[in-house]
Design an enzyme around this catalytic site. Structure first.
Site, PDB file in Angstrom:
ATOM      1  CG  ASP A 171     -57.436  33.180 -28.361  1.00 32.33           C
ATOM      2  OD1 ASP A 171     -58.387  33.396 -27.589  1.00 32.33           O
ATOM      3  OD2 ASP A 171     -57.576  33.105 -29.593  1.00 32.33           O
ATOM      4  CB  ILE A 174     -62.734  26.436 -33.951  1.00 31.88           C
ATOM      5  CG1 ILE A 174     -62.824  25.681 -32.615  1.00 31.88           C
ATOM      6  CG2 ILE A 174     -62.999  25.463 -35.115  1.00 31.88           C
ATOM      7  CD1 ILE A 174     -64.183  25.089 -32.337  1.00 31.88           C
ATOM      8  CG  HIS A 175     -58.418  29.145 -36.908  1.00 32.91           C
ATOM      9  ND1 HIS A 175     -58.694  30.474 -37.125  1.00 32.91           N
ATOM     10  CD2 HIS A 175     -57.813  29.086 -35.692  1.00 32.91           C
ATOM     11  CE1 HIS A 175     -58.265  31.192 -36.094  1.00 32.91           C
ATOM     12  NE2 HIS A 175     -57.734  30.373 -35.219  1.00 32.91           N
ATOM     13  NE  ARG A 176     -61.305  27.758 -45.355  1.00 30.35           N
ATOM     14  CZ  ARG A 176     -61.911  28.693 -46.094  1.00 30.35           C
ATOM     15  NH1 ARG A 176     -63.155  29.038 -45.836  1.00 30.35           N
ATOM     16  NH2 ARG A 176     -61.273  29.268 -47.109  1.00 30.35           N
ATOM     17  N   GLY A 193     -60.531  40.012 -35.096  1.00 30.40           N
ATOM     18  CA  GLY A 193     -61.375  39.347 -34.122  1.00 30.40           C
ATOM     19  C   GLY A 193     -60.834  38.049 -33.560  1.00 30.40           C
ATOM     20  CD  GLU A 239     -61.613  33.043 -25.797  1.00 32.63           C
ATOM     21  OE1 GLU A 239     -61.806  34.187 -26.232  1.00 32.63           O
ATOM     22  OE2 GLU A 239     -60.489  32.492 -25.806  1.00 32.63           O
ATOM     23  CD  GLU A 295     -66.343  28.091 -44.090  1.00 32.83           C
ATOM     24  OE1 GLU A 295     -66.940  28.014 -42.998  1.00 32.83           O
ATOM     25  OE2 GLU A 295     -65.097  28.118 -44.183  1.00 32.83           O
TER      26      GLU A 295
END
Length: 497
Positions: A171, A174-176, A193, A239, A295
């Site tokens: 997988d 994107i994360h902070r 998710g 993806e 955000e």
């Protein structure tokens, strides 16, 4: 996309795209003026090209390269590559009006990544090991802070790649991620998710660290492709296959030098690391500001008391002035990354359920790409009356973070908010054309979704009432809603010469 055509050999990466942007008037700008990455960089770009839900004044403008970043000699920062839907279309070599349909087709025609040798991976030209005596990610990577209140420097466009413990599923997402100390990153993984989170739970069940790579500075189609979510890309769907389809050539991967995971070979930077099992830390441990970073809804995100702990093992990058790609959380760039894949997901589900009835979908900046969608509806006859509201319900089921759906007719330009608001003023009656759905799940970053805001309906953070505004005219009254018929003039541009 492939479509059975022989794949081309073009080597797409951030640098090749920048060269394309340089040839497009008004799409790219660079400066040699020194910039401080601590709030100044984002503060400047806020005026030049951030757009989205960023505090006004802001505007849609060019992508911008800062060549002289204070404290980081030889490293550059690029911001806003995707901060324009028109620019995204140009980068993808596709009409920007129909990018949702285009990405939907890409999901259906995946091209899997390939692994290349290290000698063919520019991202590994220079290697820094975390065991080096002078290693400090905060001095190596020019990660900006968006505001003076941020918990620290953030990696905002780092594509995280991880795999299941048996290495059968992969997988990217994107994360902070905030730089906490010399070799530690705090990573926020939103519950539910995210498949990286599912893999991490497997690692935690066996009490082992999860190897990952954090890839920074790459072909901009990759950050768009990786933001797809279920049900469009279920658990096990990589993806990067979508990015390969868009480019009609596979994304190139390279094996890590210090962890058992692959990175994107043509990235500018690869951080190799491990997520520690069953371990957390305070996100703003260095500032105690109470805030994380801005955000997408336009507000400062609240610092999380328990983000995942990521330990860095190595950092690799290109030899020649490596580029840190970053974004402003509420900017138009987030709209492109989150909104266009959401449009594709909505189109996919709706077309299967009620084919031919939804002509196009747009997730506008007003909703940050996540909270709002505008659906362009086609009705064939009186028996299609009501199908538009069915489409809205399908949109909610396709994407749980959606909060507002506006339905319009085919003659309305869904990309023109004046036209959308016009239809709500001339084809809409509030007592009959509003649907409210109570007590559904939504995005926890919406500050109105708090129990104290509506104690009767919001039991816990992340619940919301959802809204449908039906701006389509009744089919049996269509003759009453014909727009003024101006003459078509195909040669109108001649009069501007």
């Amino acid at each position: 996309m492939n479509g059975g055509i022989h794949m081309v050999e073009t080597k797409y990466d951030l640098r090749s795209v920048i060269e394309e942007l340089k040839a497009m008037p008004g799409q790219y700008h660079e400066t040699d003026l020194e910039i401080d990455p601590e709030a100044d960089l984002s503060g400047v770009y806020r005026y030049i090209g951030a757009g989205g839900t960023v505090k006004r004044p802001t505007q849609e403008g060019p992508a911008m390269m800062f060549n002289n970043v204070k404290g980081f000699k030889g490293s550059r920062v690029l911001i806003g590559a995707l901060a324009s839907r028109q620019r995204v279309g140009a980068i993808m070599h596709h009409d920007w009006h129909t990018l949702g349909q285009y990405l939907n087709e890409a999901v259906q025609t995946p091209i899997k990544p390939v692994i290349v040798d290290r000698k063919d991976a520019p991202a590994q030209e220079v290697v820094h090991l975390a065991t080096d005596a002078d290693f400090d990610i905060r001095k190596l990577l020019a990660a900006p802070t968006n505001t003076p209140d941020d918990a620290g420097p953030y990696i905002t466009m780092g594509v995280v790649r991880g795999s299941s413990p048996d290495n059968k599923m992969h997988d990217v997402t994107i994360h902070r991620m905030v730089l906490e100390d010399a070799d530690t990153i705090g990573m926020y993984i939103m519950p539910g998710g995210r498949h990286i989170g599912a893999f991490l739970k497997e690692y935690e069940s066996i009490d082992k660290p999860m190897p990952i790579t954090i890839n920074i500075g790459m072909d901009p189609v990759i950050p768009v492709a990786v933001t797809f979510e279920p049900p469009t890309t279920p658990l096990g769907y990589d993806e990067l296959d979508i990015a390969g389809s868009i480019r009609n050539t596979p994304v190139e991967l390279v094996k890590g030098v210090a962890v058992n995971e692959t990175g994107i070979a043509r990235a500018e930077w690869i951080i190799e690391a491990e997520i520690m099992p069953n371990t957390s830390m305070q996100e703003d441990i260095n500032t105690n500001s109470g805030f994380a970073m801005p955000e997408f809804p336009g507000y400062n995100g609240t610092a999380n008391p328990a983000v995942h702990v990521v330990k860095i093992k190595a950092v690799t990058h290109r030899q020649d002035n490596p580029i840190v790609q970053t974004t402003i959380g509420p900017s138009e760039e987030h709209v492109s990354m989150a909104g266009i894949p959401t449009e594709a997901s909505i189109m996919s589900l709706v077309e299967r359920a009620i084919p031919g009835k939804v002509k196009n979908v747009y997730n506008p900046p007003a909703g940050g790409g996540k909270l709002m969608t505008i659906m362009q509806i086609h009705k064939d006859d009186i028996n299609d009356e009501g199908i538009q509201r069915q489409a809205a319900l399908l949109a909610f089921s396709a994407f749980k973070e959606l909060k507002t759906v506006i339905l319009v007719d085919e003659d309305v330009d869904i990309f023109d908010m004046n036209d959308v608001m016009w239809t709500l003023n001339t084809r809409f009656q509030a007592d009959k054309d509003i649907m409210v759905l109570e007590g559904l799940r939504n995005h926890p970053l919406d500050p109105s979704e708090r129990p104290e805001y509506d104690p009767a309906r919001i039991r816990q953070r992340g619940m919301s009432s959802k809204l449908v505004l039906d701006g389509t005219f009744p089919y049996d009254m269509k003759d009453q809603f014909v727009r003024a018929p101006f003459k078509e003039m195909p040669n109108w541009r001649d009069y501007l010469k």
